[in-house]
Design a protein around this motif. Sequence first.
Motif, PDB file in Angstrom:
ATOM      1  N   GLY A  96       0.810  -1.206   0.000  1.00 26.67           N
ATOM      2  CA  GLY A  96       0.000   0.000   0.000  1.00 26.67           C
ATOM      3  C   GLY A  96       0.846   1.259   0.000  1.00 26.67           C
ATOM      4  N   LEU A  97       0.535   2.144   0.895  1.00 26.16           N
ATOM      5  CA  LEU A  97       1.196   3.440   0.965  1.00 26.16           C
ATOM      6  C   LEU A  97       2.689   3.282   1.229  1.00 26.16           C
ATOM      7  CD1 LEU A  97      -1.502   5.230   3.160  1.00 26.16           C
ATOM      8  CD2 LEU A  97      -1.236   5.372   0.667  1.00 26.16           C
ATOM      9  N   ARG A 149      -1.957   6.795  -5.842  1.00 23.15           N
ATOM     10  CA  ARG A 149      -1.680   7.362  -4.529  1.00 23.15           C
ATOM     11  C   ARG A 149      -1.574   6.279  -3.471  1.00 23.15           C
ATOM     12  NH1 ARG A 149      -6.073  12.366  -4.417  1.00 23.15           N
ATOM     13  NH2 ARG A 149      -5.207  13.531  -6.189  1.00 23.15           N
ATOM     14  N   GLN A 150      -2.302   5.179  -3.694  1.00 27.38           N
ATOM     15  CA  GLN A 150      -2.382   4.137  -2.676  1.00 27.38           C
ATOM     16  C   GLN A 150      -1.209   3.146  -2.723  1.00 27.38           C
ATOM     17  OE1 GLN A 150      -5.331   5.093  -4.349  1.00 27.38           O
ATOM     18  NE2 GLN A 150      -5.768   6.302  -2.524  1.00 27.38           N
ATOM     19  N   ARG A 199      -5.469  -3.950   1.237  1.00 29.03           N
ATOM     20  CA  ARG A 199      -4.052  -3.696   1.489  1.00 29.03           C
ATOM     21  C   ARG A 199      -3.777  -2.497   2.395  1.00 29.03           C
ATOM     22  NH1 ARG A 199      -2.561  -1.913  -4.666  1.00 29.03           N
ATOM     23  NH2 ARG A 199      -3.611   0.094  -4.653  1.00 29.03           N
ATOM     24  N   ASN A 200      -4.643  -1.487   2.393  1.00 24.60           N
ATOM     25  CA  ASN A 200      -4.407  -0.291   3.210  1.00 24.60           C
ATOM     26  C   ASN A 200      -5.399  -0.229   4.360  1.00 24.60           C
ATOM     27  OD1 ASN A 200      -2.213   0.849   1.801  1.00 24.60           O
ATOM     28  ND2 ASN A 200      -3.585   1.630   0.231  1.00 24.60           N
ATOM     29  N   PRO A 201      -4.934  -0.326   5.573  1.00 24.06           N
ATOM     30  CA  PRO A 201      -5.866  -0.361   6.710  1.00 24.06           C
ATOM     31  C   PRO A 201      -6.682   0.916   6.897  1.00 24.06           C
ATOM     32  CG  PRO A 201      -3.590  -0.137   7.464  1.00 24.06           C
ATOM     33  CD  PRO A 201      -3.529  -0.418   5.996  1.00 24.06           C
ATOM     34  N   ASP A 202      -6.213   2.033   6.322  1.00 23.75           N
ATOM     35  CA  ASP A 202      -6.937   3.281   6.515  1.00 23.75           C
ATOM     36  C   ASP A 202      -7.901   3.600   5.371  1.00 23.75           C
ATOM     37  OD1 ASP A 202      -4.798   3.549   4.823  1.00 23.75           O
ATOM     38  OD2 ASP A 202      -4.177   5.519   5.546  1.00 23.75           O
TER      39      ASP A 202
END
Length: 256
Positions: A96-97, A149-150, A199-202
């Motif tokens: 992710g990020l 962006r991710q 993949r991105n927890p936020d």
Amino acid sequence: MLLHSKVALITGAATGIGRASALLFAREGARIAIADINRPDAERTVEDIEKEGGQAFFVECDLRRTARIADAVDETVRRHGCLDVFFHNAGVAGPGLLEHTTEAQYDQVMDIHLKAGFFGAKYALPHLRRAGGGSILFTASGLGLRPSRQSPAYSASKAGLLMLARALAVEHARDGIRVNAICPGPIDSTPLWQGVLARNPDIVADSYAEMNRQVRPIKRLGIPEEMARAALFLVAPENSYITGVALPVDGGGAMS
């Protein structure tokens, strides 16, 4: 049939775009080699092709090991006598990020997307040349055309595949070998898309999926069969004047 008597090696054909492409290519007359690490689903794809009267086999292949890619190419040629299409479709959602990305995750996405594409093409090339020409196709991404962006690592790996396709297209046109890429948008109901959502927890999965639908002029996600038809178009010998193309198949997302 568009691929009558052709032999196609497809990576990542156990599920998703690869599976849909294997089924479609077989219906169009190709004999299929499925290179994947997912044995149960790959064998199911083989069975489904054979039920329709086609020919296919599974070769277990960890694409992070270049020697196994070479073995998969060699096994395809041993079984079918030649190779006409190398379709490197396998992929992972990627990390992710930037702040969440480990070195191991970076290596995985680069190895499976770019390194495997590079060495798969290298090992396929002599056989394609021996066959009098053929096609190399990469599954890149709309996020290789425009930044994510991710997941910057994912974008970088797919952008690398696009430049690899262009470089090989220029170099090997003289061999009768065409090299192209498809650039999917989000493809619903695939393991990769589920990985993207997780993949991105936020990021809230439902809102992220809805955002991806709304930013496209065609207000929906794609399906694997649509990608398979685009892949068939690019590898079919009838379209022999097309090389070096990065074809967005993304509901207009590359324009938004």
